[in-house]
Motif scaffolding. Structure first.
Motif, PDB file in Angstrom:
ATOM      1  N   GLU A  28       0.857  -1.151   0.032  1.00 52.55           N
ATOM      2  CA  GLU A  28      -0.029  -0.004   0.139  1.00 52.55           C
ATOM      3  C   GLU A  28       0.846   1.182   0.104  1.00 52.55           C
ATOM      4  N   GLN A  46      -0.869  -2.134  12.622  1.00 58.72           N
ATOM      5  CA  GLN A  46      -1.304  -2.631  11.558  1.00 58.72           C
ATOM      6  C   GLN A  46      -0.382  -2.703  10.220  1.00 58.72           C
ATOM      7  N   PHE A  47       0.934  -2.369  10.351  1.00 53.65           N
ATOM      8  CA  PHE A  47       1.564  -1.963   9.540  1.00 53.65           C
ATOM      9  C   PHE A  47       3.145  -2.430   9.742  1.00 53.65           C
ATOM     10  N   SER A  80       7.897   0.065  12.238  1.00 50.79           N
ATOM     11  CA  SER A  80       6.888  -0.528  12.754  1.00 50.79           C
ATOM     12  C   SER A  80       6.984  -0.691  14.277  1.00 50.79           C
ATOM     13  N   PHE A  85       2.485  -5.429  16.084  1.00 47.44           N
ATOM     14  CA  PHE A  85       2.393  -6.037  14.708  1.00 47.44           C
ATOM     15  C   PHE A  85       2.304  -7.590  14.841  1.00 47.44           C
ATOM     16  N   GLN A  88      -0.164  -8.712  17.489  1.00 45.66           N
ATOM     17  CA  GLN A  88      -1.689  -8.224  17.192  1.00 45.66           C
ATOM     18  C   GLN A  88      -2.301  -7.718  18.695  1.00 45.66           C
ATOM     19  N   LEU A 105       3.566   0.282   2.918  1.00 45.56           N
ATOM     20  CA  LEU A 105       3.003  -0.584   3.966  1.00 45.56           C
ATOM     21  C   LEU A 105       2.751  -1.878   3.572  1.00 45.56           C
ATOM     22  N   THR A 107       0.479  -5.025   5.503  1.00 50.56           N
ATOM     23  CA  THR A 107      -0.516  -5.282   6.654  1.00 50.56           C
ATOM     24  C   THR A 107      -0.256  -6.536   6.990  1.00 50.56           C
ATOM     25  N   GLN A 109      -2.301  -8.915   6.832  1.00 47.95           N
ATOM     26  CA  GLN A 109      -2.703  -9.869   5.976  1.00 47.95           C
ATOM     27  C   GLN A 109      -1.830 -10.007   4.511  1.00 47.95           C
ATOM     28  N   THR A 110      -1.438  -8.808   4.138  1.00 42.24           N
ATOM     29  CA  THR A 110      -0.403  -8.684   2.989  1.00 42.24           C
ATOM     30  C   THR A 110       0.749  -9.351   3.308  1.00 42.24           C
TER      31      THR A 110
END
Length: 192
Positions: A28, A46-47, A80, A85, A88, A105, A107, A109-110
């Motif tokens: 991102e 989240q990154f 970060s 991260f 979580q 960025l 995440t 998920q990515t």
């Protein structure tokens, strides 16, 4: 557009053209205004971000209400809250853009998709974490064992452009000294 981050990653692994494309498709791209808080204490990070342009500061607020700068992330650095991260869980840190910045960025998920589709990124991320740990370990040992002037000289070696880019009180908070002390060290060194 992705040349710098690709160069950063390919210092550790060789990527095919398709892998480079897969990687960059997961990123991102974001422009951040100066003084923007990217992460606050209590939020879950989240990154994991690569700094393309700008200067970003990671810090916490101590029990007396003073900001303590842990590190600066400038061009070609990653930023970060690794603990937040990875696990979580709520962060104990703040991450703030000190300049208008441009970052890429990942995440949670990515990052998972990246690791599944291009397993060699495990090596890249392992090396980045190892380098981060080495930097933090050196910083801890230096803070405990070296006088303030030596810590300032080490800071200048690690971050040669930062003193020209950030207020002196941020450097003081990184070194654990007063801004007046930083001013005195600078004057003393400039007279040599």
């Amino acid at each position: 557009m992705f040349k710098d981050i690709i160069n950063n990653v390919t210092r550790f692994v060789v990527l095919t053209k398709d892998e480079k494309e897969e990687f960059t498709n997961l990123l991102e791209h974001r422009f951040i205004k100066a003084k923007t808080i990217l992460l606050q204490k209590g939020e879950v990070c989240q990154f994991e971000g690569y700094v393309q342009k700008g200067c970003i500061r990671t810090y916490y607020i101590d029990e007396k209400g003073f900001e303590v700068t842990l590190y600066f992330a400038i061009e070609d650095w990653w930023v970060s809250d690794i603990a937040s991260f990875h696990d979580q869980k709520p962060s104990r840190l703040y991450i703030e853009a000190l300049e208008d910045s441009e970052i890429y960025l990942l995440t949670p998920q990515t990052k998972e998709i990246l690791l599944k589709t291009i397993p060699k990124f495990e090596k890249v991320l392992r090396i980045l974490v190892q380098r981060n740990l080495i930097t933090l370990q050196d910083r801890l040992v230096n803070t405990i064992s070296k006088p303030a002037t030596e810590r300032y000289l080490d800071f200048i070696k690690a971050y040669p452009s930062v003193p020209l880019r950030v207020p002196q009180y941020y450097i003081a908070s990184y070194l654990g000294v007063s801004k007046e002390f930083v001013s005195t060290i600078r004057k003393r060194l400039s007279n040599k």
